[in-house]
Write an enzyme that holds these catalytic residues in place. Structure first.
Site, PDB file in Angstrom:
ATOM      1  N   PRO A  77       0.800  -1.232   0.000  1.00 21.17           N
ATOM      2  CA  PRO A  77       0.000   0.000   0.000  1.00 21.17           C
ATOM      3  C   PRO A  77       0.829   1.278   0.000  1.00 21.17           C
ATOM      4  O   PRO A  77       0.846   2.019   0.994  1.00 21.17           O
ATOM      5  CB  PRO A  77      -0.817  -0.136   1.293  1.00 21.17           C
ATOM      6  N   CYS A  78       1.481   1.576  -1.121  1.00 18.94           N
ATOM      7  CA  CYS A  78       2.275   2.800  -1.195  1.00 18.94           C
ATOM      8  C   CYS A  78       1.370   4.031  -1.127  1.00 18.94           C
ATOM      9  O   CYS A  78       1.848   5.132  -0.893  1.00 18.94           O
ATOM     10  CB  CYS A  78       3.131   2.820  -2.457  1.00 18.94           C
TER      11      CYS A  78
END
Lengths: 189, 259
Positions: B162-163
């Protein structure tokens, strides 16, 4: 699809795989996949299982080839060798299926539909034959399929099934005899 | 004797399904297989190989995805019918939660630094955000804030790693590489983060919030910070001001290196 061209010469493929595994792997899969799929399908009687076996076969083949020397790959009889992997996987799958024969109801329904589609694609006699094949003991079924559906040589079949050539020949003979008995009388010319 | 039985047996030869042939080719290093999956953003293209999931991407068409994948990785992407069991079992959960969990990932083409950034990013819980500088400090490279940004910009598996939960310290969301830049906001809102509130706080220069009952300070989106009732919340502009007020950093969101 029916191929009239039988026993294609796969030795150039072995040469290419030896020098450039990744470069030649696609050609190797394309040349052998129909055979591996059809053979597995006839040995297992289920498309999904046949697809699984096919996938696992090439995965193992790729890893194995990656560890072989160039010399060893060059001398490989590619078609028969691939079947040593696939036949083993088919046998194991049947064994594990026998161990856990319980399948959820939904899955059974899906299976039935799949089989129907398969049946529809075959002529009436194809259906009878397919069922008769599934009634053979595995060694006979495997030998008949490799010999007469895929047109492998007896030497290749013996290697693939890890049985003596004589035994394989006897299995093919016995298998064919039983299949003939299962054939309705009027269809035999 | 050419009998009917032998001819009929030969007729049992059939063509392997195209997608199954593709999957077989994809076991090699020349190609990866791919499937599509729905997501809050739209259709995702998910590529994989023997090591694990190698790419998550969005594209207008399969052809566009295949071209982009080939440009980036030098391998073909081939559509397949089914996923390997280990990926099948964990992919949908990973997409839904924005957390890789047990999903195998292929980080083989990445530098050690990038892998460290991605693994650390994967630890950020859904609905929460952390600054780029936090990732840099957590992986032991406090000076590499910009490098963290570039590593995340090249995250091969967005959504799953989850950047989108890594943002600028001033409260701006920063860049996002998957499809539209606004997707970062969409993903965070879908996870339940109140972005308006978070940005208002940031605009006032607030970086941390603490609880005056526990004397612990957190990142404002930390689960523990959000449990603090408004009457007991104390706001801080820096780690220093929190510490001099007698607060210690939260052990969960780790807003500062332990003193």
């Amino acid at each position: 699809m029916t191929t009239t061209m039988t026993r294609p010469d796969l030795s150039p493929l072995a040469r290419d795989l030896a020098t450039d595994l990744d470069g030649a792997f696609t050609a190797y899969v394309l040349a052998t996949a129909d055979g591996i799929f059809s053979g597995s399908l006839r040995m297992l009687g289920d498309r999904r299982d046949a697809e699984d076996v096919m996938q696992e076969t090439y995965s193992r083949a790729y890893k194995a080839l990656g560890g072989y020397s160039e010399e060893r790959i060059r001398n490989l009889k590619v078609g028969g060798w691939t079947w040593t992997i696939a036949a083993n996987l088919c046998r194991n799958r049947l064994r594990s299926r026998a161990r856990k024969p319980t399948v959820p109801l939904e899955a059974l329904e899906v299976k039935a539909t799949n089989t129907d589609t398969e049946d529809a694609a075959l002529s009436g006699i194809g259906k009878v034959l397919r069922r008769a094949l599934m009634d053979l003991p595995f060694p006979q079924r495997a030998a008949v399929v490799l010999r007469h559906v895929l047109d492998l040589t007896y030497d290749d079949i013996a290697a693939a099934l890890d049985r003596p050539v004589g035994t394989v020949k006897a299995d093919v003979h016995r298998g064919l005899t039983r299949l003939r008995r299962a054939y309705p009388e009027e269809t035999i010319r | 004797m050419t009998d009917r039985l032998i001819t009929d047996l030969r007729e049992l030869m059939t063509a392997a399904p195209k997608v199954a042939v593709n999957a077989a080719i994809a076991v090699s290093a020349v190609a990866d297989g791919y499937v599509t999956r729905p997501s809050p953003l739209g259709l995702l293209f998910v590529a994989f190989n023997e090591r694990g999931v190698s790419a998550v991407d969005m594209a207008d068409s399969p052809a566009e995805f295949e071209r982009r994948f080939n440009d980036l990785y030098g391998r073909q992407a081939l559509p397949v019918g089914r996923l390997p069991a280990q990926i099948e079992r964990h992919l949908d959960t990973a997409i839904a939660t924005g957390k890789p969990g047990k999903l195998p990932l292929d980080f083989s083409g990445l530098t050690e630094f990038s892998v460290a950034v991605l693994r650390k990013t994967a630890e950020i819980p859904g609905g929460q955000v952390r600054p780029y500088g936090w990732v840099a400090r957590e992986i032991g490279k406090p000076g590499a804030v910009r490098a963290v940004g570039s590593a995340l910009a090249r995250n091969p598996v967005p959504v799953v790693v989850p950047c989108h939960r890594v943002v600028r310290s001033d409260g701006h969301l920063g860049n996002y590489s998957l499809g539209d830049p606004d997707n970062k906001r969409l993903l965070l809102e879908a996870e339940g983060l109140d972005l308006v509130e978070y940005q208002m706080l940031s605009d006032r220069g607030i970086r941390f919030t603490g609880s005056e009952t526990t004397n612990i300070f957190c990142h404002p989106t930390c689960h523990h910070a959000r449990r603090t009732s408004p009457g007991h919340t104390v706001e801080f502009r820096s780690e220093q001001s929190a510490r001099s007020a007698g607060f210690r950093p939260c052990m969960v969101c780790r807003p500062a290196a332990a003193a």
